[in-house]
Design an enzyme around this catalytic site. Structure first.
Site, PDB file in Angstrom:
ATOM      1  N   GLY A  17       2.099   0.122  10.537  1.00 20.60           N
ATOM      2  CA  GLY A  17       2.481   1.240  10.266  1.00 20.60           C
ATOM      3  C   GLY A  17       2.713   2.577  11.342  1.00 20.60           C
ATOM      4  N   PHE A  18       2.599   4.480  10.394  1.00 21.02           N
ATOM      5  CA  PHE A  18       2.806   4.992  11.406  1.00 21.02           C
ATOM      6  C   PHE A  18       1.838   5.070  11.732  1.00 21.02           C
ATOM      7  CE2 PHE A  18       1.692  10.220  10.770  1.00 21.02           C
ATOM      8  CZ  PHE A  18       2.084   9.733  11.772  1.00 21.02           C
ATOM      9  N   ASN A  39       0.463  -6.622   6.567  1.00 24.57           N
ATOM     10  CA  ASN A  39       1.428  -7.334   5.350  1.00 24.57           C
ATOM     11  C   ASN A  39       2.924  -6.917   5.229  1.00 24.57           C
ATOM     12  OD1 ASN A  39       1.553  -5.112   3.635  1.00 24.57           O
ATOM     13  ND2 ASN A  39       0.692  -5.953   2.257  1.00 24.57           N
ATOM     14  N   PHE A  41       4.419  -4.038   4.138  1.00 23.76           N
ATOM     15  CA  PHE A  41       4.373  -2.700   2.554  1.00 23.76           C
ATOM     16  C   PHE A  41       4.474  -1.861   2.434  1.00 23.76           C
ATOM     17  CE2 PHE A  41       2.986  -0.597  -0.900  1.00 23.76           C
ATOM     18  CZ  PHE A  41       3.886  -0.581  -2.017  1.00 23.76           C
ATOM     19  N   LEU A  78      -7.396  -0.007   8.735  1.00 20.31           N
ATOM     20  CA  LEU A  78      -5.869   1.208   8.360  1.00 20.31           C
ATOM     21  C   LEU A  78      -5.201   1.099   7.197  1.00 20.31           C
ATOM     22  CD1 LEU A  78      -6.611   2.236  11.014  1.00 20.31           C
ATOM     23  CD2 LEU A  78      -4.165   2.998  11.700  1.00 20.31           C
ATOM     24  N   TYR A 150      -6.016   5.414  -5.463  1.00 20.27           N
ATOM     25  CA  TYR A 150      -5.971   5.948  -3.443  1.00 20.27           C
ATOM     26  C   TYR A 150      -7.026   6.316  -3.912  1.00 20.27           C
ATOM     27  CZ  TYR A 150      -4.922   6.907   1.429  1.00 20.27           C
ATOM     28  OH  TYR A 150      -4.842   8.229   2.288  1.00 20.27           O
ATOM     29  N   THR A 180      -1.900  14.042   8.355  1.00 21.22           N
ATOM     30  CA  THR A 180      -1.233  13.780   9.635  1.00 21.22           C
ATOM     31  C   THR A 180       0.466  13.859   9.946  1.00 21.22           C
ATOM     32  OG1 THR A 180      -3.196  12.792  10.468  1.00 21.22           O
ATOM     33  CG2 THR A 180      -1.674  12.411  11.796  1.00 21.22           C
TER      34      THR A 180
HETATM   35  P1  NAD Z   1       1.586   3.426   6.483  1.00 22.89           P
HETATM   36  O1  NAD Z   1       1.730   3.370   4.821  1.00 22.89           O
HETATM   37  O2  NAD Z   1       2.553   3.895   7.480  1.00 22.89           O
HETATM   38  O3  NAD Z   1       0.744   2.481   6.890  1.00 22.89           O
HETATM   39  C1  NAD Z   1      -0.031   1.828   6.423  1.00 22.89           C
HETATM   40  C2  NAD Z   1       0.239  -0.248   6.492  1.00 22.89           C
HETATM   41  O4  NAD Z   1      -0.444  -0.942   5.964  1.00 22.89           O
HETATM   42  C3  NAD Z   1       1.101  -0.376   6.716  1.00 22.89           C
HETATM   43  O5  NAD Z   1       1.433  -0.822   7.588  1.00 22.89           O
HETATM   44  C4  NAD Z   1       0.958  -1.398   5.864  1.00 22.89           C
HETATM   45  O6  NAD Z   1       2.391  -2.336   5.411  1.00 22.89           O
HETATM   46  C5  NAD Z   1       0.266  -1.481   5.567  1.00 22.89           C
HETATM   47  N1  NAD Z   1      -1.013  -2.345   4.632  1.00 22.89           N
HETATM   48  C6  NAD Z   1      -0.700  -1.982   3.448  1.00 22.89           C
HETATM   49  N2  NAD Z   1      -1.155  -2.369   2.544  1.00 22.89           N
HETATM   50  C7  NAD Z   1      -1.533  -3.604   3.352  1.00 22.89           C
HETATM   51  C8  NAD Z   1      -2.935  -5.154   3.324  1.00 22.89           C
HETATM   52  N3  NAD Z   1      -3.155  -4.763   2.090  1.00 22.89           N
HETATM   53  N4  NAD Z   1      -2.644  -5.980   3.839  1.00 22.89           N
HETATM   54  C9  NAD Z   1      -1.669  -5.831   4.962  1.00 22.89           C
HETATM   55  N5  NAD Z   1      -1.722  -4.357   5.868  1.00 22.89           N
HETATM   56  C10 NAD Z   1      -1.298  -3.408   4.314  1.00 22.89           C
HETATM   57  O7  NAD Z   1       0.350   4.833   6.473  1.00 22.89           O
HETATM   58  P2  NAD Z   1       0.115   5.807   7.514  1.00 22.89           P
HETATM   59  O8  NAD Z   1       0.173   6.826   7.378  1.00 22.89           O
HETATM   60  O9  NAD Z   1      -0.404   4.973   8.615  1.00 22.89           O
HETATM   61  O10 NAD Z   1      -1.829   5.772   6.916  1.00 22.89           O
HETATM   62  C11 NAD Z   1      -2.712   4.591   8.125  1.00 22.89           C
HETATM   63  C12 NAD Z   1      -3.745   4.722   7.368  1.00 22.89           C
HETATM   64  O11 NAD Z   1      -4.472   5.970   7.530  1.00 22.89           O
HETATM   65  C13 NAD Z   1      -4.393   4.365   6.014  1.00 22.89           C
HETATM   66  O12 NAD Z   1      -5.497   3.681   5.539  1.00 22.89           O
HETATM   67  C14 NAD Z   1      -4.233   5.820   5.259  1.00 22.89           C
HETATM   68  O13 NAD Z   1      -4.528   5.963   3.808  1.00 22.89           O
HETATM   69  C15 NAD Z   1      -4.471   7.035   6.239  1.00 22.89           C
HETATM   70  N6  NAD Z   1      -4.554   8.363   5.844  1.00 22.89           N
HETATM   71  C16 NAD Z   1      -3.922   8.665   6.466  1.00 22.89           C
HETATM   72  C17 NAD Z   1      -3.559  10.021   6.526  1.00 22.89           C
HETATM   73  C18 NAD Z   1      -1.307  10.307   6.760  1.00 22.89           C
HETATM   74  O14 NAD Z   1      -2.138  12.057   6.926  1.00 22.89           O
HETATM   75  N7  NAD Z   1      -1.192   9.650   7.573  1.00 22.89           N
HETATM   76  C19 NAD Z   1      -3.835  10.641   5.976  1.00 22.89           C
HETATM   77  C20 NAD Z   1      -5.676   9.989   5.772  1.00 22.89           C
HETATM   78  C21 NAD Z   1      -5.261   8.785   5.228  1.00 22.89           C
END
Ligand code: NAD
Ligand code: UDP
Length: 318
Positions: A17-18, A39, A41, A78, A150, A180
């Site tokens: 992910g990001f 996974n 998603f 994450l 969430y 972020t």
């Molecule tokens: P993102 O959607 O880019 O990354 C999430 C990743 O988790 C993806 O690669 C997705 O494919 C994977 N994923 C989702 N469900 C899954 C599962 N059941 N099994 C395996 N993989 C799974 O989002 P992000 O911004 O990189 O966020 C990463 C984490 O940071 C998340 O937990 C999010 O809640 C938390 N977060 C992010 C922010 C933000 O501003 N970016 C803010 C608060 C919290």
């Protein structure tokens, strides 16, 4: 057997992910062995394709709602869709990912005596009545709304982390991430920074939800990842929760205008209905991170936005 050259064996869920892909980069750079679990998603192979030939990087397609078994020293959890449109797409699955996923990762940490970090969120504060938000604030969350899968999923995951800590003495780290942004955000994930940049680059209307007076505080990805690494390296007593984010607060109207100007776009602003339960304001109190981790964000909004605009510009023209 543990690798001799490499530091630690670290499992990162949501590693494609990001945020996860930037964390993979950083921890590999620091000389660790990385197991990236995703996974796909919302994640993408494009985010980690540059790592696939690295012998210290392993990619595993796996859903964390199913238990997993690996030899690991540390775990960063994450995995979870993070943008409203994605976490609301299959809300039951979102809760399962947060709750069953946390249990599966905590059980793995318990079996392997590994340190484990949970990517929690400022959403645990809901629509906050305290401003800025300190870690001691319990939040104002609607338990039955469209964001609840969430918010409550992440709140329950925090509960599980602290119960595993109290009951099994697990070494836990809970970080509450505030908004972020940066390169590798998904162009269609509906988050405000990616939406506004893509719209500005394509000269399409900039979609402001509500009157645009709601606020958020935006942290550049490199600053956040630095905070993660510092937090994970602390000893057992520091469990968190710790807020990580940039306290520089802006209205969505201000953000739209800044992005239009940085892109040099002629896009016009359009107002759309405000989604249900959209928090009115959000800003982290980061005193705890400053004191305990000697951390604070260094990258100013304009600089971070320029880098993100460059990324999307390349992506859209390729
Ligand atoms: P993102 O959607 O880019 O990354 C999430 C990743 O988790 C993806 O690669 C997705 O494919 C994977 N994923 C989702 N469900 C899954 C599962 N059941 N099994 C395996 N993989 C799974 O989002 P992000 O911004 O990189 O966020 C990463 C984490 O940071 C998340 O937990 C999010 O809640 C938390 N977060 C992010 C922010 C933000 O501003 N970016 C803010 C608060 C919290
Ligand atoms: N937002 C907006 N236009 C968009 C996308 C989002 O005005 O095209 C608003 C959204 O309503 C919220 C803020 O921007 O008030 C931040 O939204 P985002 O989904 O990025 O993060 P979150 O609401 O989870 O903090």
């Amino acid at each position: 057997m543990k690798s001799t050259l490499h530091n630690k064996r670290i499992l990162i869920t949501g590693g494609a992910g990001f945020l996860g892909s930037h964390l993979c980069d950083k921890l590999l750079e620091n000389g660790n062995d990385i197991i990236c679990v995703d996974n796909f998603f919302t994640g993408s192979k494009d985010n980690i394709v540059h790592l696939l030939d690295n012998p210290y990087f392993e990619l595993i397609r796996h859903d964390i709602t199913i238990p997993l078994h690996h030899e690991v020293d540390e775990i960063f959890n994450l995995a979870c869709p993070a943008s409203p449109i994605h976490y609301q797409f299959d809300p039951v699955k979102t809760t399962k990912t947060s709750v069953h996923g946390a249990i599966n990762l905590l059980d793995l940490a318990k079996r392997k005596n590994a340190k484990i970090l949970q990517a929690s969120t400022s959403e645990v504060y809901g629509d906050p009545k305290e401003h800025p938000q300190t870690e001691t604030y319990w939040g104002n969350v609607n338990p039955i709304g469209i964001r609840s899968c969430y918010d409550e999923g992440k709140r329950c995951a925090e509960t599980l982390f602290f119960d595993y800590h109290r009951q099994f003495q697990l070494n836990i780290k809970v970080v509450r991430i505030f908004n972020t942004y940066g390169p590798r955000m998904h162009p269609d994930d509906g988050r405000v920074i990616s939406n506004f940049i893509v719209q500005a680059l394509q000269q399409k209307p900039i979609t402001i939800y509500g009157d645009g007076k709601q606020t958020r505080s935006f942290c550049y990805v490199d600053d956040l990842i630095d905070g993660f690494v510092r937090f994970m390296s602390t000893d057992n007593h520091l469990t968190g929760p710790i807020n990580l984010g940039n306290p520089n607060e802006h209205t969505m109207l201000e953000i739209a205008k800044i992005i239009i100007e940085l892109v040099g776009s002629s896009a016009k602003i359009e107002f759309r209905p405000l989604p249900q339960d959209d928090p009115t304001r959000r800003k982290p109190d980061i005193s705890k991170a400053q004191k305990e981790l000697n951390w604070e964000p260094k990258i100013h909004l304009a600089k971070g936005l320029k880098r993100t605009i460059e990324y999307f510009d390349k992506l859209l023209s390729s």
